[in-house]
Design an enzyme around this catalytic site. Structure first.
Site, mmCIF file in Angstrom:
data_model
loop_
_atom_site.group_PDB
_atom_site.id
_atom_site.type_symbol
_atom_site.label_atom_id
_atom_site.label_comp_id
_atom_site.label_asym_id
_atom_site.label_seq_id
_atom_site.Cartn_x
_atom_site.Cartn_y
_atom_site.Cartn_z
ATOM 1 N N LYS A 69 0.835 -1.212 0.000
ATOM 2 C CA LYS A 69 0.000 0.000 0.000
ATOM 3 C C LYS A 69 0.863 1.253 0.000
ATOM 4 C CE LYS A 69 -1.879 1.882 4.012
ATOM 5 N NZ LYS A 69 -1.620 3.306 4.151
ATOM 6 N N ASN A 70 1.827 1.324 0.920
ATOM 7 C CA ASN A 70 2.539 2.594 1.085
ATOM 8 C C ASN A 70 3.531 2.895 -0.043
ATOM 9 O OD1 ASN A 70 1.002 3.225 3.259
ATOM 10 N ND2 ASN A 70 2.505 2.589 4.793
ATOM 11 N N ARG A 126 -4.338 9.817 3.310
ATOM 12 C CA ARG A 126 -3.127 10.558 3.637
ATOM 13 C C ARG A 126 -2.289 10.834 2.382
ATOM 14 N NH1 ARG A 126 -1.852 13.756 7.472
ATOM 15 N NH2 ARG A 126 0.370 13.977 7.670
ATOM 16 N N CYS A 161 -5.644 8.083 8.552
ATOM 17 C CA CYS A 161 -6.000 7.588 9.884
ATOM 18 C C CYS A 161 -5.694 8.640 10.940
ATOM 19 C CB CYS A 161 -5.208 6.330 10.207
ATOM 20 S SG CYS A 161 -5.756 4.889 9.307
ATOM 21 N N ARG A 193 0.208 14.395 12.869
ATOM 22 C CA ARG A 193 0.615 14.182 11.481
ATOM 23 C C ARG A 193 0.724 15.477 10.663
ATOM 24 N NH1 ARG A 193 -2.174 8.924 8.965
ATOM 25 N NH2 ARG A 193 -0.064 8.567 8.221
ATOM 26 N N PRO A 194 1.584 16.403 11.077
ATOM 27 C CA PRO A 194 1.740 17.643 10.310
ATOM 28 C C PRO A 194 2.464 17.374 8.987
ATOM 29 C CG PRO A 194 3.413 17.530 12.019
ATOM 30 C CD PRO A 194 2.524 16.327 12.213
ATOM 31 N N ILE A 195 2.434 18.353 8.072
ATOM 32 C CA ILE A 195 3.184 18.193 6.811
ATOM 33 C C ILE A 195 4.228 19.304 6.667
ATOM 34 C CG2 ILE A 195 1.396 16.868 5.596
ATOM 35 C CD1 ILE A 195 0.660 19.512 4.117
ATOM 36 N N ASP A 243 3.620 0.544 12.089
ATOM 37 C CA ASP A 243 2.410 -0.027 11.479
ATOM 38 C C ASP A 243 2.137 -1.463 11.927
ATOM 39 O OD1 ASP A 243 2.203 2.372 10.186
ATOM 40 O OD2 ASP A 243 3.021 1.649 8.290
ATOM 41 N N ILE A 286 6.473 6.979 17.240
ATOM 42 C CA ILE A 286 6.196 7.719 15.998
ATOM 43 C C ILE A 286 4.898 8.544 16.093
ATOM 44 C CG2 ILE A 286 5.996 7.541 13.463
ATOM 45 C CD1 ILE A 286 8.654 6.372 14.400
ATOM 46 N N ARG A 341 -8.976 -0.106 3.448
ATOM 47 C CA ARG A 341 -8.080 0.870 2.805
ATOM 48 C C ARG A 341 -6.704 0.286 2.573
ATOM 49 N NH1 ARG A 341 -7.552 5.526 6.483
ATOM 50 N NH2 ARG A 341 -5.740 5.630 5.155
HETATM 51 N N1 EPU Z 1 6.206 14.354 10.771
HETATM 52 C C1 EPU Z 1 6.367 15.685 11.067
HETATM 53 N N2 EPU Z 1 6.324 16.594 10.039
HETATM 54 C C2 EPU Z 1 6.142 16.208 8.750
HETATM 55 C C3 EPU Z 1 5.993 14.841 8.451
HETATM 56 C C4 EPU Z 1 6.029 13.933 9.495
HETATM 57 O O1 EPU Z 1 6.523 16.060 12.213
HETATM 58 O O2 EPU Z 1 6.109 17.074 7.878
HETATM 59 C C5 EPU Z 1 6.246 13.379 11.857
HETATM 60 C C6 EPU Z 1 4.906 12.636 11.999
HETATM 61 O O3 EPU Z 1 3.983 13.356 12.774
HETATM 62 C C7 EPU Z 1 5.322 11.335 12.629
HETATM 63 C C8 EPU Z 1 6.712 11.094 12.045
HETATM 64 O O4 EPU Z 1 7.148 12.342 11.534
HETATM 65 O O5 EPU Z 1 5.441 11.500 14.008
HETATM 66 C C9 EPU Z 1 6.786 10.083 10.939
HETATM 67 O O6 EPU Z 1 5.843 10.402 9.932
HETATM 68 P P1 EPU Z 1 6.063 10.052 8.420
HETATM 69 O O7 EPU Z 1 6.041 11.301 7.643
HETATM 70 O O8 EPU Z 1 7.213 9.111 8.264
HETATM 71 O O9 EPU Z 1 4.716 9.273 8.119
HETATM 72 P P2 EPU Z 1 3.847 9.392 6.836
HETATM 73 O O10 EPU Z 1 4.716 9.548 5.649
HETATM 74 O O11 EPU Z 1 2.734 10.353 7.031
HETATM 75 C C10 EPU Z 1 3.920 6.856 6.224
HETATM 76 C C11 EPU Z 1 2.893 5.798 6.068
HETATM 77 C C12 EPU Z 1 2.348 5.425 7.436
HETATM 78 C C13 EPU Z 1 3.496 4.955 8.308
HETATM 79 C C14 EPU Z 1 4.610 6.024 8.365
HETATM 80 C C15 EPU Z 1 5.828 5.571 9.133
HETATM 81 C C16 EPU Z 1 1.964 6.363 3.929
HETATM 82 C C17 EPU Z 1 0.837 6.891 3.158
HETATM 83 N N3 EPU Z 1 1.823 6.314 5.235
HETATM 84 O O12 EPU Z 1 3.237 7.940 6.821
HETATM 85 O O13 EPU Z 1 1.463 4.374 7.221
HETATM 86 O O14 EPU Z 1 3.026 4.734 9.611
HETATM 87 O O15 EPU Z 1 4.988 6.376 7.033
HETATM 88 O O16 EPU Z 1 6.357 4.424 8.568
HETATM 89 O O17 EPU Z 1 2.967 5.942 3.377
HETATM 90 C C18 EPU Z 1 -0.269 2.897 7.779
HETATM 91 O O18 EPU Z 1 -0.002 2.290 6.719
HETATM 92 O O19 EPU Z 1 -1.044 2.434 8.646
HETATM 93 C C19 EPU Z 1 0.367 4.189 8.010
HETATM 94 C C20 EPU Z 1 -0.078 5.029 8.920
#
Ligand code: EPU
Length: 417
Positions: free
Chosen positions: A22-23, A92, A116, A121-123, A304, A326, A396
């Site tokens: 998925k990811n 997401r 989720c 989860r900020p960007i 995950d 995380i 999903r």
């Molecule tokens: N974070 C920030 N700022 C940002 C981005 C992330 O502070 O701009 C923080 C997040 O809040 C979190 C940490 O960094 O505490 C890690 O977040 P990351 O960005 O790595 O997560 P993501 O890219 O949003 C993906 C997967 C998640 C998985 C994480 C970690 C996708 C669509 N989602 O999320 O998958 O948990 O990487 O491996 O690829 C799931 O599949 O259930 C899922 C939640």
């Protein structure tokens, strides 16, 4: 609305085949729009997150076709329109359209992504990366305008090794002029899959899979073929299930190195398992030892799998500790496990599990994707009947879950309510 009805306690045997990740797939599909031509992606999982991305591609004017596990994407007639909130908030990974549209058109307009509810989860790191490449960003009521006159390679340090920010910056940087370096990049296998795809298109990316990724910008990218890697989290979930109920359960189409952290824990717990090049065979142990886990970025124990693994820990002899580093809100499954008979205490970012406990079937709610997976596993080992509501969260991310589990002997069905 959909719910899952499970009659627990059945031993599971036979073969379960793992689908595409998925990811990875959720990044490859938006990345496809960077190509000037037709892209074919093989091993695409049949999950609702992919349908949601397909809707966004069609909204932008792309032609897409699904042929069994393949997705063919033709972006020749795409126009760079704003992505409305009803589409962006379905998942997401809609945020990958920010990087891909910015990379291709130097402009992206869309609302904040969904996904989720497992933490803030900020960007901010995605946006910081786009700004470093030369974009100007304005945000009003969750609507983002990301615009650049030109994109120029830059040296970017990520405060957190974020999967999403690493991929999004790669998407935005592949066509920027000059060289971009991402330091403290995330190292997950999905990042390597995306970089390989972009390189197949003609991009120049090196270092994916390490914490320093270098991208040398190119003028244009071509159509190409690529394949989604096996889903290490789906694999991990069914391997954990094998440790709970398996009788020589065979889990195929896996890359064992991608789930090394899980395998090491299962060995520490004395779970009987045989590892082969692309499959493994696992059986239940009645003497599983309690262990502690701490979630960290790859190659550490994946967040995950933390919730599904918690179900296994309820069956172990002794006290286990789970430390989630995380996400701030990834223990919503715990209250339901306790209602079913588990003995788990939450203290801050840790949970303390006393086992073994006997679980009894109950009505429980899938608050998010992996909490849902955890509760399905709990229902499968519980005595009596369990109903998991809001199962849409699970659909999903797990292709054909009811069918795959039925084939190995589970008594499970999805009902429309
Ligand atoms: N974070 C920030 N700022 C940002 C981005 C992330 O502070 O701009 C923080 C997040 O809040 C979190 C940490 O960094 O505490 C890690 O977040 P990351 O960005 O790595 O997560 P993501 O890219 O949003 C993906 C997967 C998640 C998985 C994480 C970690 C996708 C669509 N989602 O999320 O998958 O948990 O990487 O491996 O690829 C799931 O599949 O259930 C899922 C939640």
């Amino acid at each position: 609305m959909k719910q899952m009805r499970i009659n627990g306690g059945k031993s599971l045997t036979g073969t379960i085949k793992i689908s595409g990740a998925k990811n990875s797939a959720v990044a490859l599909v938006p990345a496809a729009l960077l190509a000037d031509g037709v892209v074919t992606i093989d091993n695409i999982p049949n999950i609702s997150d992919i349908e949601a991305l397909d809707e966004i591609l069609k909204h932008l004017g792309a032609k897409t076709e699904r042929k069994q596990e393949q997705m063919i994407i033709d972006t020749t007639n795409i126009t760079n329109k704003a992505i409305p909130e009803n589409l962006s908030k379905k998942l997401r990974a809609s945020y990958y359209f920010m990087g891909a549209l910015l990379g291709k058109y130097k402009k992206a307009y869309m609302f904040f992504p969904g996904g989720c509810s497992i933490g803030k989860r900020p960007i901010n790191l995605h946006l910081k990366g786009f700004e470093a490449l030369g974009a100007k960003i304005t945000e009003e009521d969750n609507y983002y305008k990301i615009e650049a006159e030109t994109l120029k390679g830059s040296h970017i340090y990520l405060d957190v090794a974020s999967v999403g920010a690493t991929i999004n910056i790669m998407l935005a940087a592949v066509k920027a002029s000059g060289k971009t370096i991402i330091e403290n990049a995330a190292k997950e296998p999905e990042i390597v899959n995306v970089a390989t795809f972009l390189n197949n298109m003609g991009a120049k990316i090196t270092g994916a899979g390490t914490n320093k990724i270098t991208i040398v910008g190119v003028e244009s990218l071509n159509g190409c073929f690529t394949e989604v890697i096996p889903d290490r989290i789906e694999a991990g979930t069914y391997i954990i299930l094998g440790a709970l109920l398996g009788d020589n359960l065979k889990v195929t189409n896996i890359i064992p190195e991608h789930i090394e952290a899980l395998i090491m824990k299962l060995k520490e717990m004395n779970i009987p398992l045989e590892i082969h090049s692309d499959y493994l065979i696992i059986s239940k142990s009645n003497k599983a030892k309690s262990v502690n886990i701490k979630t960290v970025g790859y190659p550490g124990f994946p967040t995950d799998l933390q919730q599904p693994f918690t179900t296994l820990l309820t069956t172990c002899h002794g006290k286990s500790i789970v430390h989630e580093t995380i996400y701030e809100n990834r223990f919503q499954n715990v209250a339901y496990l306790n209602e079913m008979g588990a003995d788990i205490t939450i203290k801050g970012d840790k949970i303390y599990i006393k086992g073994p406990t006997k679980l009894i079937g109950k009505e429980v709610k899938a608050t998010d994707l992996r909490a849902g997976a955890c509760l399905i596993l709990a229902g499968l080992i519980a005595e009596g009947q369990t109903v998991v509501t809001e199962i849409e969260h699970v659909l999903r991310g797990y292709e054909d879950i009811a069918l795959k589990l039925s084939k190995i002997g589970a008594k499970i069905e999805i009902e429309e309510i």
